[in-house]
Motif scaffolding. Structure first.
Motif, PDB file in Angstrom:
ATOM      1  N   LEU A  34       0.649  -1.108   0.314  1.00  0.00           N
ATOM      2  CA  LEU A  34       0.002  -0.409  -0.170  1.00  0.00           C
ATOM      3  C   LEU A  34       0.636   1.229   0.280  1.00  0.00           C
ATOM      4  O   LEU A  34       1.907   1.486   0.669  1.00  0.00           O
ATOM      5  N   LYS A  35       0.584   2.295  -0.791  1.00  0.00           N
ATOM      6  CA  LYS A  35       1.077   3.380  -1.247  1.00  0.00           C
ATOM      7  C   LYS A  35       0.169   4.279   0.044  1.00  0.00           C
ATOM      8  O   LYS A  35      -0.223   5.668  -0.639  1.00  0.00           O
ATOM      9  N   PRO A  36      -0.136   4.790   1.484  1.00  0.00           N
ATOM     10  CA  PRO A  36      -0.855   5.144   2.020  1.00  0.00           C
ATOM     11  C   PRO A  36      -0.106   6.840   2.325  1.00  0.00           C
ATOM     12  O   PRO A  36       1.368   7.312   2.300  1.00  0.00           O
ATOM     13  N   ALA A  37      -0.838   8.151   2.314  1.00  0.00           N
ATOM     14  CA  ALA A  37      -0.686   9.432   2.744  1.00  0.00           C
ATOM     15  C   ALA A  37       0.013   9.209   4.085  1.00  0.00           C
ATOM     16  O   ALA A  37       1.266   9.558   4.219  1.00  0.00           O
ATOM     17  N   ASP A  38      -0.514   8.555   5.205  1.00  0.00           N
ATOM     18  CA  ASP A  38       0.385   7.931   6.294  1.00  0.00           C
ATOM     19  C   ASP A  38       0.747   7.356   6.244  1.00  0.00           C
ATOM     20  O   ASP A  38       0.910   5.880   5.701  1.00  0.00           O
ATOM     21  N   ALA A  94      -3.053  -9.030   1.193  1.00  0.00           N
ATOM     22  CA  ALA A  94      -3.574  -7.627   2.652  1.00  0.00           C
ATOM     23  C   ALA A  94      -4.437  -6.655   1.859  1.00  0.00           C
ATOM     24  O   ALA A  94      -5.379  -5.980   2.399  1.00  0.00           O
ATOM     25  N   ALA A  95      -3.940  -5.863   0.981  1.00  0.00           N
ATOM     26  CA  ALA A  95      -4.511  -5.355   0.101  1.00  0.00           C
ATOM     27  C   ALA A  95      -6.223  -5.230  -0.506  1.00  0.00           C
ATOM     28  O   ALA A  95      -6.542  -5.019  -0.750  1.00  0.00           O
ATOM     29  N   TYR A  96      -5.893  -6.852  -1.555  1.00  0.00           N
ATOM     30  CA  TYR A  96      -6.774  -6.888  -1.724  1.00  0.00           C
ATOM     31  C   TYR A  96      -8.384  -7.407  -0.734  1.00  0.00           C
ATOM     32  O   TYR A  96      -8.998  -6.740  -1.315  1.00  0.00           O
ATOM     33  N   ARG A  97      -7.947  -8.339   0.053  1.00  0.00           N
ATOM     34  CA  ARG A  97      -8.627  -8.253   1.200  1.00  0.00           C
ATOM     35  C   ARG A  97      -9.174  -6.452   1.816  1.00  0.00           C
ATOM     36  O   ARG A  97     -10.190  -6.359   2.065  1.00  0.00           O
ATOM     37  N   PHE A 114      -4.718   4.542  -0.100  1.00  0.00           N
ATOM     38  CA  PHE A 114      -3.788   3.278  -0.980  1.00  0.00           C
ATOM     39  C   PHE A 114      -3.909   3.294  -2.382  1.00  0.00           C
ATOM     40  O   PHE A 114      -4.137   2.012  -3.581  1.00  0.00           O
ATOM     41  N   VAL A 115      -4.863   4.229  -3.302  1.00  0.00           N
ATOM     42  CA  VAL A 115      -5.328   3.958  -4.181  1.00  0.00           C
ATOM     43  C   VAL A 115      -5.308   5.582  -4.892  1.00  0.00           C
ATOM     44  O   VAL A 115      -5.256   6.114  -4.413  1.00  0.00           O
ATOM     45  N   ASP A 116      -5.212   5.082  -6.179  1.00  0.00           N
ATOM     46  CA  ASP A 116      -5.459   6.520  -7.101  1.00  0.00           C
ATOM     47  C   ASP A 116      -6.623   7.203  -6.981  1.00  0.00           C
ATOM     48  O   ASP A 116      -7.673   5.998  -6.337  1.00  0.00           O
ATOM     49  N   ASN A 117      -6.565   8.448  -7.544  1.00  0.00           N
ATOM     50  CA  ASN A 117      -7.228   8.949  -7.781  1.00  0.00           C
ATOM     51  C   ASN A 117      -8.923   8.727  -8.692  1.00  0.00           C
ATOM     52  O   ASN A 117      -9.780   8.507  -8.355  1.00  0.00           O
ATOM     53  N   PHE A 197      -0.534  -2.535  -9.377  1.00  0.00           N
ATOM     54  CA  PHE A 197       0.253  -1.878  -8.318  1.00  0.00           C
ATOM     55  C   PHE A 197       1.993  -0.977  -9.213  1.00  0.00           C
ATOM     56  O   PHE A 197       1.794  -1.202 -10.168  1.00  0.00           O
ATOM     57  N   ARG A 198       1.380   0.255  -9.052  1.00  0.00           N
ATOM     58  CA  ARG A 198       2.824   0.981  -9.448  1.00  0.00           C
ATOM     59  C   ARG A 198       3.479   1.789  -7.819  1.00  0.00           C
ATOM     60  O   ARG A 198       3.168   1.784  -7.027  1.00  0.00           O
ATOM     61  N   ARG A 199       4.992   1.745  -8.427  1.00  0.00           N
ATOM     62  CA  ARG A 199       6.422   2.199  -6.993  1.00  0.00           C
ATOM     63  C   ARG A 199       7.004   3.019  -8.002  1.00  0.00           C
ATOM     64  O   ARG A 199       7.789   2.129  -9.326  1.00  0.00           O
TER      65      ARG A 199
END
Length: 217
Positions: A34-38, A94-97, A114-117, A197-199
Motif C-alpha cells: 500500500l502507498k498511503p498518505a500516512d 492484504a491490500a486485496y482483502r 492506498f489507491v490512485d484518484n 500496483f505502481r511504485r
C-alpha cells in the motif's frame, strides 16, 4: 464508469469484483504494497490456499510469477535489489482483502490513501449508486488462492506489477429493510481479477499504490 454503475445494479454479481478505470499492467522487502498518505499505514496478509498453474516460476513457496513477467521482475530487481516477490505478494493479498471489504461496507475513505484518484472515484461512484438504490452488500471473502504476478514493467524508475487474484466470495445483496434480494452466504462465487500496483523504485518509500483493477474473463 458505465461498467461500474451496472456492477452496482446487477444483483447476483454486485460487489464481487472491482472494475478498472484505466487498463492493465504490472516488492520491496519492507512491509509492502500500500502507498498511503500516512506512511505508517499497514495491513496484514490474509491466509491463502494452495494452487498453481503450469508454467509458473516459483519464488519462495507458492508465491510466483508467470514466465512472461520474468524480464520485468529481473529489471525490478536490478533497479531495487531489496525487492522481494514473496513479501510483495503477501502485501498484495492484504491490500486485496482490505480494499474489497471497504468497498462492500461502502467505506472507501478508509482505503483512499492506498489507491490512485481514478480508482477511488470509480469505486466511490459505485458505492453512491448502490446507496441510491437502497442496497447493501453482506459479502464475505471465503478464500484467496495464492496471488500471481502476470505482468511486470519498469520504465524510467517506475515499476508496475499486475497481480492476478482468484477468490471465493459468499455474496448477499440486501434491500433497505435488510431483506435478501440476491445471493446466498452458503454458496461462494468465484472471482478472478487483475490489480495493478505502481511504485517509484527511486523513492525511499517502500509502499505501492493501486492504480487499476480489472475483471479477468
Amino acid at each position: 464508469m458505465t461498467a461500474i454503475v451496472l456492477f452496482a445494479l446487477v444483483a447476483l454479481f454486485i460487489g464481487l469484483r472491482l472494475y478498472a478505470v484505466l487498463g492493465e499492467r504490472t516488492g520491496h522487502e519492507q512491509q509492502p504494497i500500500l502507498k498511503p498518505a500516512d506512511p505508517d499505514a499497514r495491513v496484514e496478509s490474509p491466509p491463502a490456499t494452495a494452487h498453481r498453474e503450469a508454467g509458473v516460476v516459483t519464488d519462495q513457496g507458492d508465491l510466483a510469477y508467470v514466465p512472461l513477467a520474468g524480464p520485468g521482475i529481473r529489471a525490478l530487481l536490478a533497479a531495487d535489489p531489496s525487492f522481494d516477490v514473496a513479501r510483495f505478494l503477501e502485501g498484495a493479498s492484504a491490500a486485496y482483502r482490505q480494499i474489497l471489504e471497504a468497498f462492500w461496507r461502502g467505506d472507501m475513505e478508509s482505503v483512499r490513501p492506498f489507491v490512485d484518484n481514478n480508482v477511488y472515484l470509480a469505486f466511490s461512484a459505485a458505492v453512491e449508486q448502490r446507496n441510491a438504490d437502497g442496497l447493501k452488500l453482506d459479502n464475505r471473502l471465503v478464500a484467496i488462492e495464492p496471488p500471481l504476478i502476470v505482468e511486470a514493467e519498469v520504465e524510467k524508475g517506475v515499476a508496475e506489477l499486475t497481480v492476478r487474484f482468484e477468490a471465493d466470495i459468499a455474496a448477499v445483496t440486501r434491500n433497505a429493510n435488510g431483506e435478501v434480494v440476491a445471493g446466498s452466504m452458503s454458496d461462494a462465487v468465484q472471482s478472478r481479477d487483475r490489480w495493478t500496483f505502481r511504485r517509484d523504485v527511486r523513492s525511499a518509500d517502500p509502499n505501492w499504490l493501486l492504480i487499476e483493477t480489472d475483471e479477468e474473463e
